[in-house]
Structure formats: C-alpha cells, structure tokens
Design a protein around this motif. Structure first.
Motif, short mmCIF file in Angstrom:
data_model
loop_
_atom_site.label_atom_id
_atom_site.label_comp_id
_atom_site.label_asym_id
_atom_site.label_seq_id
_atom_site.Cartn_x
_atom_site.Cartn_y
_atom_site.Cartn_z
N PRO A 1 31.66 35.33 38.43
CA PRO A 1 30.67 36.35 38.80
C PRO A 1 31.30 37.70 39.16
N TYR A 2 32.55 37.68 39.63
CA TYR A 2 33.21 38.92 40.08
C TYR A 2 33.97 39.60 38.95
N ALA A 3 34.02 38.98 37.77
CA ALA A 3 34.85 39.49 36.67
C ALA A 3 34.54 40.96 36.36
N PHE A 4 35.58 41.76 36.32
CA PHE A 4 35.51 43.19 35.96
C PHE A 4 34.61 44.01 36.90
N GLN A 5 34.42 43.55 38.14
CA GLN A 5 33.54 44.26 39.07
C GLN A 5 34.29 45.33 39.87
N ALA A 6 35.49 45.00 40.35
CA ALA A 6 36.20 45.95 41.22
C ALA A 6 37.68 45.61 41.25
N ARG A 7 38.47 46.54 41.77
CA ARG A 7 39.89 46.31 42.01
C ARG A 7 40.10 46.15 43.52
N PRO A 8 41.09 45.34 43.92
CA PRO A 8 41.24 45.06 45.36
C PRO A 8 41.44 46.30 46.22
N TRP A 9 42.12 47.32 45.66
CA TRP A 9 42.40 48.50 46.49
C TRP A 9 41.17 49.39 46.67
N GLU A 10 40.08 49.13 45.92
CA GLU A 10 38.85 49.91 46.10
C GLU A 10 37.98 49.36 47.24
N LEU A 11 38.29 48.16 47.67
CA LEU A 11 37.37 47.44 48.55
C LEU A 11 37.69 47.63 50.03
N THR A 12 36.62 47.71 50.82
CA THR A 12 36.77 47.72 52.28
C THR A 12 36.67 46.28 52.74
N LYS A 13 37.65 45.84 53.53
CA LYS A 13 37.72 44.43 53.91
C LYS A 13 37.28 44.25 55.36
N THR A 14 36.30 43.39 55.58
CA THR A 14 35.74 43.17 56.91
C THR A 14 35.84 41.69 57.27
N GLU A 15 36.46 41.40 58.39
CA GLU A 15 36.57 40.00 58.83
C GLU A 15 35.25 39.57 59.46
N SER A 16 34.77 38.39 59.05
CA SER A 16 33.47 37.96 59.54
C SER A 16 33.40 36.43 59.58
N ILE A 17 32.17 35.92 59.71
CA ILE A 17 31.93 34.49 59.83
C ILE A 17 30.83 34.10 58.83
#
Length: 693
Positions: A214-230
């Motif tokens: 489902p994530y194929a060709f959606q984004a690159r890791p360095w474009e993403l904001t990473k939030t720790e959650s539950i």
C-alpha cells in the motif's frame, strides 16, 4: 561471564553471547544481513566476518560462533578477536561484491531507498567496482497477498522472512526452494500469506525485496515527520511510530518496547493508515427532514441543547466507544454528572466487569512480559490470535521454549501453537473450578499458572457468573497470590481499561449501555459504533467521533472529532499500563479534539466544565486519579480483588464461548474505512486464494 579482548579492548560478557554481540558490547561495528536478535541464527550472509587470534587462518562468522567457543592464549590470556584488520576488510569487500553480482541497480525507484541496509553497508564496507560482467540473474516476483510487495531480483537470501514466519508468526508460509543459482524465496503455492503479523517481514528485509504494497511509491523516508505514539487497534498498546507528510499519515511502523510488543506489530496496526483519510467527518451535521445536513458548530450545539432541555435527567445517557481517550471520557463523565445523570457506560459490548471489585478483577495482571514466566496456560472464551496478535506471539514464544501445557475452553481454531481443547462453554469451566479434570491438576502443580479470560466469556448474559468461576479457579490453583497474580483479563478495546479505571460505568441507579439504548431520550455516543442502534428508536442521538460509521449514520447531531493520530491522549492497555499517543497531524476541516468539543458543548448547556486546556484537564484528572500521571507504568493491583470476584454468583448459560472478533480486519470505524483492510477481509473469507496480479 567470559572475558575476551575485542580490538585490544578487554570486556566481560555473558558466556552465551555470540562474537557479534560481544563485539557490539565493546563498541565495535559489525555489519550483518541475516543475523537478527529475535530469530534463530542462520549464518548464511557471511557479512559479519571477524578475525580470531590463534584461530584458523580465515575469518569466522561472528553471528554463528559463541564466546565459549574461543580458546584462551598459550599462557591463559583472554581470547582475542579483531573486527578491523586487513583480512577482515578484504573478506567483507569480497562478500559485498558477491552480494551485488545479481542485485539490480534499482535504488532510484526502490521503496527501501534511504533506509536500506544493503545501501548503507555497500557504502561503508564495499568497494566501488565489480569484476563480474555476466548478465544478472532474474527471478520472478511472487504474489504473497495485498500487504507485502515482492521484487525478488533484489533478494539476497538472508532468510530473515522465512525464519520470522516459521518461528514468530508460527506458520511456515515462506521458504527457500532450489539450490545455488536457482535458489529463491517463495510461498510454494503462490497464495496470500495468512499470518496477522506478516507485515513485520517488511521491517526485517534488509534490502528492497519485500516492501509495503500500500505504501509503494508514496514517499521517501527523509520527507516524513516521525511521531512516536501508541496503537489503539487492540488493547495491547503496541509502541508505534507514525510517519506523516503534511496532514496525511503515510505509514505506521513499530517501535521497540520489550515489555509490550518487543518490535512486532499486527497488520491491522501497520496498514490502517489509509482508513485515517477516508469516510472522515470534517464538519458538524444536524438531521433535518430525515436527512443529515451540514451545519455550523453553534447550530449543532443549539440542536443538542434543545434536545437536552426537553429530556428528563434520568433519560439522558452516554456511551463511550472502543477508541476513546481517558481525557474525553473524563470530560464526558463530568458533563453527565453536572447534568445530574448517572447513565454512563464504557462497556458497549455489555462485558460483566465491575471496577468496584478492584483493579485486579479487570486487567491482565501477570503483564504481557510476564507470559514468559508462565508454566501452564488456560484460555477461557478468547482467541488471542485475532484479539491481540502480538500478545499471542508472546504466548507462542513461551511455548517454543518448551514445557507449556495450554488448555482452551471455547472454539478458537488455529492459535499457531499446540493446545488441548477442554470444552466449549461454562459447564467445562464449572467442572475445572470445582477441582475436576486433569487440567485442574496441571494448573495446580504449576508454579506460575496463567488464566486468560476473554471478552467472549464476559460479554454475555451469564458474564458475571463466568467471571466469578474464573476467579474461583484462579484462587483454587494458586494463581492469585501477592507473588504471582496469573488472573488475566484480555481486552479487545483500547479504551476499556481506562474507562473502568475512571469509573465510566453506571452510577447509583444508573443504566448500562443495553438499558440506555431502549430507554433514553438523549444519548451521547463518544465514538461508540459497535452497538445495535436499531433499538434506539425514539432517541435523540448525539455522535462525537472521527468516522462516518454506524453511530454517525443513526445520529441526529454529528460532532466531528479527531482520530488517535490527531490528538495527544491517554490510554490504558489490557495489563493496566498507562500510555500516551502524540499528535502526528491535525483533524480535517472543522473537526476538533473530542475533549474540546465537550468543553464547548458544556458551555452551551449551561454546565461549564472546569478546564480550558488539555493541561488543565489533565491536572484535574491526575488529582482525582493519580495513577494516570505515571505514563508507561503499571499501577499495582491488589490480588485480593480476584478473591472478591470469586464470590460472584449467578446462573450459567449453555451456549459455547465465542470470540467477539468475527473479522480481524474490520473491528473498528478506522478499520472499516480502510480499503486495504477491506481487501484483506475479502481475501480471508475467500480462503486467501487469489490469482497473481
């Protein structure tokens, strides 16, 4: 403990350590592809080669050689290994050159780009040229389901995926066939994988051979904001990382938490993110002329006030859903109390759990990590494989160690480990509680017996009597002592334990969820979608939630709330661990955080709640219920509550126990809004058979 020298530095490590673990303990970096801390050792990528002093004149695979295999020096000196000599450097360069012989140059279009072990290690330990000029080997891509995308040309045969499915997930769905140049990883029969944990192979794959479909060709890791959650898809409370771009959640990844989910998450947790975008409620609605029509916030609040003013206090009720945070349940409880109503309930399935008995009567007392100490398990009316997949993997982990008898009452099917079917319903449990049967003796002789009671045994007419019998059995076999409390209630709803801790249950003379449905003039639903709203015929329904699910369809006023990735909220998992989600983005349109909606509504109703911010709400909450302030801690529960529950009586029914989770992929509004989950559900009903794409 064993002493050894790593690159001249003397260290002391446990003698069961491998050389690779010892080298890491000394601070040396050892590359690897096939080695993984939670999987068996394969020793087939040969990237982790080190030089052993006094050993053979060739490098040794550090993942497959133990510290106790080393020989001391001629005068008893500590054995010595080197991770950075010319021999090691040449060996690693050679291995990397071989690995890249058939690897395609896909990096620009590969989803693993930017977080690829092969990329990183080729850069750090490889050479800049290849001496191989033949054609590259090509391997056909495999269909293994709608979740994992395969590009098998990239596979380096580390077999991590094979070992994971066999050892952790518990089903041999992937394997390596063929030899030499013809070796390839496959599902044998080219059908979809059936495991609820299959998405973890994406994280395990060190190259781009297995990626998220489902994530194929959606984004690159360095474009993403990473939030720790539950995670809130079940009551385990797995630690996750939400990766978002702008307002959209792009993917969900696991975080390591040894006490809860280790580093695994279920497929529902991982692939739910497309459901966060669809079927969203982004503005208030008011029913007019039999149809829901868009309205402004003041218009929606005015409609609620009109209905509340007309209704008598004893006919106003509130039901909290499975995904509600502690803060919004607390705000709703205060609002209902200020209106003078005692009709509140967080048990929308009618589970017979009573917080007045004590906390130990409704939490998973031995803790998830404590499962590894158990030496006999009885599962009553639960199917942990579908209700708590990660917790089930922990039971399987303990079962693989050996000598773990598992007994089951109820129909569960394949749990991914061996168990003894003791019976189907309450009669079997009564026999056990009375001390009859072989399995009673098994539990009695165990030093750490574990009794898991599921919602399938509690959410029924005789739930109270079943809870009493289970508690009686726990007391009889010594499973409820101050040293070891093995009485474990397995929840399916993330909000349930928090609601019970808050006392979000009917007060003096109050009605429970089932009674409210048939006899309320005004009913507040806080994301409650798993109830039969056909019974609420003449009721004015106010729905506060994030998705257009069953509750919103029946509602007279819809107030759009925030999903779990769009607010900071407190949850309590099945073992009673207090956890917090963090906001990864903002709710769409005019939607607001649920506590803020309730605060604004209270003002309109003339019962203004005593807080203006989330910090003020939490201050008041923590003053009244101090244990909610201890994030990632489990407040101790008195084992005496199990003895109190053992006194519960009642008439037993005849029907067999059945798990409340009928479809693993569609258990809540977010899951039902997800196209990926819908595809998985359809595939599961069709026996996981589908032609390759």
């Amino acid at each position: 403990m064993a002493k050894l020298k790593v690159d001249g530095k003397e260290i002391e490590v446990p003698d069961h350590y491998t050389l690779l673990q010892a080298a890491e303990e000394a601070g040396a970096e050892v590359p690897r592809f096939c080695f993984h801390e939670r999987l068996s050792i394969a020793g087939n990528c040969r990237m982790c080669l080190v030089e052993v002093k006094g050993g053979p004149p060739k490098p040794a695979a550090s993942c497959a050689m133990g510290v106790r295999d080393l020989r001391p020096g001629p005068n008893g000196e500590a054995p010595e290994i080197f991770t950075n000599t010319p021999m090691v450097k040449k060996a690693r360069e050679g291995v990397m050159e071989f690995l890249l012989i058939n690897h395609p140059l896909d990096c620009p279009i590969c989803d693993q780009g930017g977080e690829c072990d092969l990329q990183d290690q080729a850069m750090a330990f490889g050479v800049d040229a290849s001496r191989y000029h033949e054609n590259k080997r090509a391997v056909e891509d495999k269909y293994i389901g709608p979740l994992v995308k395969t590009i098998m040309n990239r596979c380096i045969h580390c077999t991590r995926c094979v070992r994971f499915t066999t050892e952790v997930a518990g089903i041999s769905e992937l394997g390596l066939i063929g030899r030499g140049e013809d070796a390839e990883i496959t599902t044998y029969l080219e059908q979809a994988m059936t495991s609820e944990l299959q998405g973890n192979v994406i994280d395990l794959c060190p190259v781009g051979a297995l990626t998220s479909k489902p994530y194929a060709f959606q984004a690159r890791p360095w474009e993403l904001t990473k939030t720790e959650s539950i995670d809130v898809m079940d009551a385990v409370g797995s630690a996750i990382r939400v990766d978002s771009r702008g307002r959209e959640v792009m993917r969900i990844m696991p975080r390591v938490n040894e006490e809860v989910n280790e580093e695994w998450i279920s497929d529902k947790t991982r692939f739910i993110w497309d459901g966060l975008r669809t079927q969203r409620l982004d503005r208030p609605y008011v029913r007019s002329g039999g149809k829901l029509k868009p309205a402004t916030w003041p218009e929606a609040f005015a409609a609620v006030k009109k209905a509340v003013d007309k209704a008598s206090v004893e006919r106003i009720g509130a039901i909290a859903g499975d995904l509600a945070t502690v803060e919004e349940m607390y705000a709703l409880k205060l609002l209902m109390l200020s209106l003078g109503s005692a009709n509140i309930d967080c048990r929308q399935d009618g589970a017979a759990l009573d917080p007045t008995l004590g906390r130990a009567s409704y939490v998973f007392n031995p803790t998830i990590e404590g499962i590894e100490q158990a030496d006999a398990v009885l599962i009553i009316g639960a199917n942990p494989r579908f209700e708590a997949s990660v917790l089930n993997a922990r039971i399987r982990k303990r079962w693989r160690i050996g000598n773990l008898p598992v007994g089951v009452i109820g129909d569960v099917g394949d749990l991914r480990y061996d168990y003894e079917q003791l019976g189907a319903g309450p009669e079997t449990l009564k026999e056990l509680a009375d001390g009859a049967g072989k399995f009673f003796q098994v539990l009695k002789q165990a030093s750490h017996p574990l009794i898991i009671v599921g919602q399938g045994a509690l959410a029924r007419a005789d739930g109270k009597a079943v809870l009493g019998l289970a508690a009686k059995l726990a007391a009889a076999v010594g499973a409820a002592t101050p040293e070891w409390n093995g009485f474990a209630v397995l929840h399916t709803a993330a909000a349930r334990v928090g609601g019970l801790d808050l006392g979000f249950v009917p007060g003096q003379g109050g009605k429970d969820a089932a009674e409210m449905l048939g006899s309320s003039d005004v009913l507040f639903l806080l994301g409650a979608d798993e109830i039969d709203l056909k019974k609420a015929v003449e009721t004015f329904v106010v729905y506060i939630g994030s998705h257009g699910d069953a509750g919103a369809h029946r509602a007279d006023v819809v107030l759009p709330g925030a999903a779990y990735t769009e607010k900071s909220g407190t949850y309590v998992n099945t073992e009673g661990r207090v956890q917090q989600t963090n906001r990864a983005g903002f709710a769409p349109g005019e939607a607001k955080e649920d506590w803020a909606i309730l605060r604004a509504l209270s003002d309109v109703l003339g019962k203004k709640l005593p807080f203006d911010s989330l910090a003020q709400l939490r201050t008041r909450l923590h003053a009244e219920f101090p244990h909610f302030a201890g994030v990632d801690r489990i407040a101790p529960a008195d084992a005496g509550a199990v003895s109190a529950a053992a006194k519960l009586g009642g008439r037993l029914g005849k029907t067999a126990f059945a798990s409340p989770v009928k479809d693993f992929y569609l258990t809540n509004p977010i899951a039902r809004a997800s196209a990926v989950m819908a595809e998985c559900s359809a595939l599961a009903k069709g026996g996981f058979k589908q032609a390759a794409e």
